[in-house]
Write an enzyme that holds these catalytic residues in place. Structure first.
Site, mmCIF file in Angstrom:
data_model
loop_
_atom_site.group_PDB
_atom_site.id
_atom_site.type_symbol
_atom_site.label_atom_id
_atom_site.label_comp_id
_atom_site.label_asym_id
_atom_site.label_seq_id
_atom_site.Cartn_x
_atom_site.Cartn_y
_atom_site.Cartn_z
ATOM 1 N N LYS A 15 -5.988 21.744 -7.487
ATOM 2 C CA LYS A 15 -6.275 20.731 -8.501
ATOM 3 C C LYS A 15 -7.443 21.248 -9.324
ATOM 4 O O LYS A 15 -8.485 21.606 -8.780
ATOM 5 C CB LYS A 15 -6.627 19.393 -7.840
ATOM 6 C CG LYS A 15 -6.986 18.318 -8.834
ATOM 7 C CD LYS A 15 -7.295 17.004 -8.124
ATOM 8 C CE LYS A 15 -7.703 15.937 -9.110
ATOM 9 N NZ LYS A 15 -7.914 14.641 -8.432
ATOM 10 N N ASP A 108 -6.962 3.973 -7.078
ATOM 11 C CA ASP A 108 -5.864 4.410 -7.937
ATOM 12 C C ASP A 108 -4.602 4.651 -7.113
ATOM 13 O O ASP A 108 -4.003 5.722 -7.172
ATOM 14 C CB ASP A 108 -6.270 5.679 -8.690
ATOM 15 C CG ASP A 108 -5.494 5.882 -9.983
ATOM 16 O OD1 ASP A 108 -4.859 4.916 -10.467
ATOM 17 O OD2 ASP A 108 -5.511 7.005 -10.509
#
Length: 157
Positions: A15, A108
């Site tokens: 990432k 989230d």
């Protein structure tokens, strides 16, 4: 990005976060995702973090790679029967209960942040919006998370 660990030959997910996109965030906020991933390390329904490093312009997270995609892809494929959906929901609940027991608010939980391993088991991912030390009466107010998935009650506070 998909990468290969040079030592083991194992596939890993990389990432990459652009630091310019984090302007306005303090150092503590930038470090939260790494700290949270270390706090949940080893739980069967949370993504493993292997390493972090940075360049002048980017932050890098080396994480476990999951070939099963994410929950959105699974739902769209229409291959989920009721018993599979129940299992996925139970695994997600177990993962969230563990995260909450550590005082972490994910912030989230959306289908794209619920990854699936090669056997179809859930892994919570993307703790970039997480809050820590959320014990007892601690509350998070205001808009928080991905706009389409924000709980309606947070918009009226």
């Amino acid at each position: 990005m998909l990468a290969t660990n040079c030592d083991s030959g194992k596939l890993v997910a990389l990432k990459i976060v652009e630091k310019m996109g984090l302007i306005g965030y303090d150092q503590d906020t930038i470090m939260t995702e790494r700290q949270v991933m270390q706090m949940v390390m080893g739980h069967p329904y949370c993504t493993k973090l292997y390493a972090t490093f940075q360049s002048q312009d980017h932050l890098f997270y080396v994480m476990e790679f999951f070939s099963g995609g994410d929950l959105r892809k699974q739902i769209k494929s229409k291959k989920c029967d009721l018993s599979t959906m129940r299992r996925l929901a139970a695994e997600l609940l177990c993962g969230l209960q563990f995260v909450h027991s550590k005082g972490i608010l994910h912030g989230d939980v959306i289908p794209e942040n619920i990854l699936l391993d090669c056997n179809g088991h859930v892994r919570l991912a993307d703790f970039g919006n997480a809050e820590t030390n959320m014990f007892g009466a601690e509350m998070r107010t205001g808009e928080f998370g991905t706009e389409l998935y924000i709980a309606p009650e947070t918009l009226t506070q």
